[in-house]
Design a protein around this motif. Structure first.
Motif, short mmCIF file in Angstrom:
data_model
loop_
_atom_site.label_atom_id
_atom_site.label_comp_id
_atom_site.label_asym_id
_atom_site.label_seq_id
_atom_site.Cartn_x
_atom_site.Cartn_y
_atom_site.Cartn_z
N LEU A 116 0.87 -1.17 0.00
CA LEU A 116 0.00 0.00 0.00
C LEU A 116 0.91 1.22 0.00
CD1 LEU A 116 -2.91 1.20 0.28
CD2 LEU A 116 -2.54 1.16 2.76
N LYS A 117 0.68 2.11 -0.94
CA LYS A 117 1.54 3.27 -1.11
C LYS A 117 0.73 4.54 -0.87
CE LYS A 117 4.00 0.65 -4.64
NZ LYS A 117 4.82 0.73 -5.86
N ILE A 118 1.28 5.41 -0.06
CA ILE A 118 0.61 6.67 0.23
C ILE A 118 1.56 7.81 -0.11
CG2 ILE A 118 -0.68 8.01 1.91
CD1 ILE A 118 -0.89 5.47 3.63
N GLN A 119 1.12 8.66 -1.01
CA GLN A 119 1.94 9.81 -1.42
C GLN A 119 1.53 11.05 -0.65
OE1 GLN A 119 0.91 9.74 -5.64
NE2 GLN A 119 2.90 8.83 -6.11
N ARG A 120 2.46 11.94 -0.48
CA ARG A 120 2.18 13.27 0.12
C ARG A 120 1.28 13.11 1.35
NH1 ARG A 120 0.89 13.37 -5.05
NH2 ARG A 120 -1.33 13.78 -4.65
N THR A 121 1.80 12.34 2.31
CA THR A 121 0.99 12.01 3.48
C THR A 121 0.48 13.26 4.19
OG1 THR A 121 3.04 11.82 4.76
CG2 THR A 121 2.02 9.77 3.95
N GLU A 122 -0.71 13.11 4.76
CA GLU A 122 -1.34 14.17 5.54
C GLU A 122 -1.61 13.64 6.95
OE1 GLU A 122 -4.88 15.21 3.41
OE2 GLU A 122 -3.77 15.98 1.67
N ARG A 123 -1.78 14.57 7.89
CA ARG A 123 -2.01 14.16 9.28
C ARG A 123 -3.24 13.27 9.39
NH1 ARG A 123 -0.09 19.46 10.05
NH2 ARG A 123 2.02 19.40 10.89
N GLY A 124 -4.23 13.51 8.57
CA GLY A 124 -5.45 12.70 8.58
C GLY A 124 -5.26 11.26 8.12
N ASP A 125 -4.10 10.97 7.56
CA ASP A 125 -3.81 9.59 7.14
C ASP A 125 -3.37 8.73 8.32
OD1 ASP A 125 -2.13 10.77 4.11
OD2 ASP A 125 -4.27 10.47 4.54
N SER A 126 -3.11 9.35 9.45
CA SER A 126 -2.69 8.60 10.63
C SER A 126 -3.76 7.60 11.04
CB SER A 126 -2.38 9.54 11.80
OG SER A 126 -1.32 10.41 11.49
N ALA A 127 -3.40 6.36 11.15
CA ALA A 127 -4.35 5.29 11.45
C ALA A 127 -3.57 3.98 11.53
CB ALA A 127 -5.43 5.17 10.38
N VAL A 128 -4.28 2.92 11.88
CA VAL A 128 -3.71 1.58 11.75
C VAL A 128 -4.19 1.00 10.43
CG1 VAL A 128 -3.61 -0.75 12.70
CG2 VAL A 128 -3.64 1.22 14.24
N TYR A 129 -3.26 0.55 9.61
CA TYR A 129 -3.60 -0.03 8.31
C TYR A 129 -3.54 -1.54 8.47
CZ TYR A 129 -3.57 4.61 6.41
OH TYR A 129 -3.88 5.92 6.15
N LEU A 130 -4.68 -2.17 8.25
CA LEU A 130 -4.82 -3.61 8.44
C LEU A 130 -4.87 -4.32 7.10
CD1 LEU A 130 -7.62 -3.51 11.15
CD2 LEU A 130 -5.30 -4.27 11.56
N CYS A 131 -4.21 -5.44 7.04
CA CYS A 131 -4.26 -6.28 5.85
C CYS A 131 -4.90 -7.61 6.24
CB CYS A 131 -2.85 -6.51 5.32
SG CYS A 131 -2.77 -7.63 3.91
N ALA A 132 -5.68 -8.17 5.35
CA ALA A 132 -6.30 -9.47 5.59
C ALA A 132 -6.22 -10.30 4.32
CB ALA A 132 -7.75 -9.32 6.03
N SER A 133 -6.20 -11.61 4.49
CA SER A 133 -6.24 -12.47 3.31
C SER A 133 -7.26 -13.58 3.52
CB SER A 133 -4.86 -13.06 3.01
OG SER A 133 -4.46 -14.01 3.98
N SER A 134 -7.70 -14.17 2.44
CA SER A 134 -8.65 -15.28 2.55
C SER A 134 -8.59 -16.14 1.30
CB SER A 134 -10.08 -14.74 2.73
OG SER A 134 -10.57 -14.21 1.52
N LEU A 135 -9.05 -17.36 1.45
CA LEU A 135 -9.40 -18.14 0.27
C LEU A 135 -10.65 -17.47 -0.26
CD1 LEU A 135 -8.84 -21.71 1.75
CD2 LEU A 135 -7.44 -20.53 0.06
N SER A 136 -10.87 -17.46 -1.52
CA SER A 136 -11.92 -16.65 -2.11
C SER A 136 -13.26 -16.87 -1.43
CB SER A 136 -12.04 -16.98 -3.60
OG SER A 136 -12.96 -16.12 -4.22
N GLY A 137 -13.84 -15.78 -0.91
CA GLY A 137 -15.15 -15.83 -0.30
C GLY A 137 -15.18 -16.36 1.12
N GLY A 138 -14.07 -16.71 1.68
CA GLY A 138 -14.07 -17.31 3.02
C GLY A 138 -13.73 -16.32 4.11
N GLU A 139 -13.50 -16.86 5.27
CA GLU A 139 -13.14 -16.07 6.44
C GLU A 139 -11.88 -15.25 6.20
OE1 GLU A 139 -12.14 -18.83 9.41
OE2 GLU A 139 -10.78 -17.49 10.45
#
Lengths: 112, 111
Positions: free
Chosen positions: A77-100
């Motif tokens: 995930l790429k973020i250009q010209r970051t702003e203070r409002g971009d501050s957060a926790v960025y979560l990634c998730a994976s799954s087998l298609s359509g699953g948990e």
């Protein structure tokens, strides 16, 4: 690895800088998701990959945000010209298609 | 867009007490997921419900989905300190759409 791995776990940057966040999904999972979570809020959907292609990028807030998954595994995930409002926790998730969804522990981004 | 309302926003219960958390949608859901999150950690999958009227249990946690598939409840029996955390419901409109999450319910369990 056994689970979804995200790096870095913490990133502090200055306003205007460029940031990359990496996600290594569970081996064999075809679907990969990026979410953003602000304090006191639930995860907010950003983008979803099925294989190498972005199946749904409707959650990306603006054109400063971009994500790739060139070989259908690791995503950045790429973020250009970051702003203070971009501050957060960025979560990634994976799954087998359509699953948990299996989530990583997140990358905490702080923009000063 | 689909929105999920969770109630209550926060909950403090005494150890050993039962509690219920609710998740409501204005639209019929394809699948309803419950996750738990501890501070600074990722989301841990608890249960998924897909059929109207479905109920699932794991240890002391029971989740139900109503017949109309618009409301779900999560019930914890005899709460313990290990149950403390943020409970999030997530839902999808179809099998290939990403999950949308509620804002979460913060649960504290005091001894």
């Amino acid at each position: 690895g056994a689970g979804v791995s995200q790096t870095p776990s913490n990133k502090v940057t200055e306003k205007g800088k460029y940031v990359e966040l990496r996600c290594d999904p569970i081996s064999g999972h075809t679907a990969l998701y990026w979410y953003r979570q602000s304090l006191g809020q639930g995860p907010e959907f950003l983008i979803y990959f099925q294989g190498t292609g972005a199946a749904d990028d409707s959650g990306l807030p603006n054109d400063r945000f971009f994500a790739v998954r060139p070989e259908g595994s690791v995503s950045t995930l790429k973020i250009q010209r970051t702003e203070r409002g971009d501050s957060a926790v960025y979560l990634c998730a994976s799954s087998l298609s359509g699953g948990e969804l299996f989530f990583g522990e997140g990358s905490r981004l702080t923009v000063l | 867009s689909q929105e999920l309302e969770q109630s209550p926003q926060s909950l403090i219960v005494q150890e050993g007490k039962n509690l219920t958390i609710n998740c409501t949608s204005s639209k019929t859901l394809y699948g309803l997921y419950w996750y738990k999150q501890k501070y600074g950690e990722g989301l841990i999958f608890l249960m998924m419900l897909q059929k109207g009227g479905e109920e699932k249990s794991h240890e002391k946690i029971t989740a139900k989905l109503d017949e109309k598939k618009q409301q779900s409840s999560l019930h914890i029996t005899a709460s313990q300190p290990s149950h403390a955390g943020i409970y999030l419901c997530g839902a999808s409109k179809s099998g290939n759409t990403p999950l949308v999450f509620g804002k979460g319910t913060r649960l504290s369990v005091i001894a």
